[in-house]
Design a protein around this motif. Sequence first.
Motif, PDB file in Angstrom:
ATOM      1  N   LYS A 122      -2.787  52.069  17.220  1.00 17.57           N
ATOM      2  CA  LYS A 122      -3.294  53.282  17.865  1.00 17.57           C
ATOM      3  C   LYS A 122      -2.633  53.509  19.219  1.00 17.57           C
ATOM      4  O   LYS A 122      -2.466  54.646  19.656  1.00 17.57           O
ATOM      5  CB  LYS A 122      -4.811  53.185  18.050  1.00 17.57           C
ATOM      6  CG  LYS A 122      -5.583  53.212  16.758  1.00 17.57           C
ATOM      7  CD  LYS A 122      -7.071  53.125  17.022  1.00 17.57           C
ATOM      8  CE  LYS A 122      -7.840  53.175  15.711  1.00 17.57           C
ATOM      9  NZ  LYS A 122      -9.284  53.119  15.940  1.00 17.57           N
ATOM     10  N   LEU A 123      -2.234  52.427  19.855  1.00 18.99           N
ATOM     11  CA  LEU A 123      -1.675  52.525  21.199  1.00 18.99           C
ATOM     12  C   LEU A 123      -0.171  52.789  21.190  1.00 18.99           C
ATOM     13  O   LEU A 123       0.387  53.228  22.192  1.00 18.99           O
ATOM     14  CB  LEU A 123      -1.982  51.233  21.965  1.00 18.99           C
ATOM     15  CG  LEU A 123      -1.798  51.217  23.465  1.00 18.99           C
ATOM     16  CD1 LEU A 123      -2.712  52.247  24.106  1.00 18.99           C
ATOM     17  CD2 LEU A 123      -2.088  49.847  24.019  1.00 18.99           C
TER      18      LEU A 123
ATOM     19  N   HIS B 232       1.463  55.833  22.730  1.00 11.48           N
ATOM     20  CA  HIS B 232       1.196  56.067  24.153  1.00 11.48           C
ATOM     21  C   HIS B 232       1.816  55.009  25.066  1.00 11.48           C
ATOM     22  O   HIS B 232       1.676  55.108  26.291  1.00 11.48           O
ATOM     23  CB  HIS B 232      -0.313  56.126  24.390  1.00 11.48           C
ATOM     24  CG  HIS B 232      -1.007  57.116  23.511  1.00 11.48           C
ATOM     25  ND1 HIS B 232      -0.988  58.467  23.756  1.00 11.48           N
ATOM     26  CD2 HIS B 232      -1.712  56.948  22.362  1.00 11.48           C
ATOM     27  CE1 HIS B 232      -1.664  59.097  22.809  1.00 11.48           C
ATOM     28  NE2 HIS B 232      -2.106  58.196  21.947  1.00 11.48           N
TER      29      HIS B 232
ATOM     30  N   ILE C  56      -4.627  59.107  28.397  1.00  9.37           N
ATOM     31  CA  ILE C  56      -4.158  59.002  27.008  1.00  9.37           C
ATOM     32  C   ILE C  56      -5.223  59.447  26.019  1.00  9.37           C
ATOM     33  O   ILE C  56      -4.903  59.899  24.927  1.00  9.37           O
ATOM     34  CB  ILE C  56      -3.620  57.594  26.671  1.00  9.37           C
ATOM     35  CG1 ILE C  56      -4.693  56.512  26.796  1.00  9.37           C
ATOM     36  CG2 ILE C  56      -2.403  57.268  27.519  1.00  9.37           C
ATOM     37  CD1 ILE C  56      -4.241  55.132  26.363  1.00  9.37           C
ATOM     38  N   LYS C  57      -6.478  59.341  26.418  1.00 10.25           N
ATOM     39  CA  LYS C  57      -7.543  59.847  25.562  1.00 10.25           C
ATOM     40  C   LYS C  57      -7.438  61.363  25.433  1.00 10.25           C
ATOM     41  O   LYS C  57      -7.661  61.928  24.365  1.00 10.25           O
ATOM     42  CB  LYS C  57      -8.910  59.435  26.101  1.00 10.25           C
ATOM     43  CG  LYS C  57     -10.027  59.703  25.125  1.00 10.25           C
ATOM     44  CD  LYS C  57     -11.273  58.962  25.507  1.00 10.25           C
ATOM     45  CE  LYS C  57     -12.317  59.258  24.461  1.00 10.25           C
ATOM     46  NZ  LYS C  57     -13.189  58.199  24.191  1.00 10.25           N
TER      47      LYS C  57
ATOM     48  N   TYR D 155      -5.550  59.642  22.066  1.00  6.74           N
ATOM     49  CA  TYR D 155      -5.765  58.214  21.796  1.00  6.74           C
ATOM     50  C   TYR D 155      -7.195  57.988  21.325  1.00  6.74           C
ATOM     51  O   TYR D 155      -8.140  58.474  21.925  1.00  6.74           O
ATOM     52  CB  TYR D 155      -5.488  57.412  23.070  1.00  6.74           C
ATOM     53  CG  TYR D 155      -5.769  55.930  22.964  1.00  6.74           C
ATOM     54  CD1 TYR D 155      -5.060  55.127  22.096  1.00  6.74           C
ATOM     55  CD2 TYR D 155      -6.750  55.343  23.747  1.00  6.74           C
ATOM     56  CE1 TYR D 155      -5.307  53.764  22.013  1.00  6.74           C
ATOM     57  CE2 TYR D 155      -7.009  53.987  23.676  1.00  6.74           C
ATOM     58  CZ  TYR D 155      -6.283  53.202  22.805  1.00  6.74           C
ATOM     59  OH  TYR D 155      -6.546  51.857  22.724  1.00  6.74           O
TER      60      TYR D 155
END
Length: 112
Positions: free
Chosen positions: A55-56, A59, A81-82, A86
Amino acid sequence: MIKNGEYFMIKEMYEKGMYVTHIAKELGRDPKTIRKWLEQDEPGRYQRISNRTGKLDLHKDHIRHRMEDGCLNAMVIYDEIKAQGYTGSMTTLRYFMRPLKPIMASKATGTV
């Protein structure tokens, strides 16, 4: 998961007329496992799991860039990033940032 050698032993024992429960006792396996392997035409193949993206991963460049700019606060970067999409956790971000913090802090302060 049973080994290929066991698969062929199970097939051979069954063809010789042994009952599934006797084969299971002999090999120390559950009878359901023996039945499952008897239904298959060939032994299972080992398949390596392909590299999955985390998921990261999308980013990481942004996080490194922000850390080089001097932002070492995980909460600030997490909020950024959210907003970019993210969906992971704060803990995952912190695990990624932890080894980079001393390097980035020395770059930010100019000390080596």
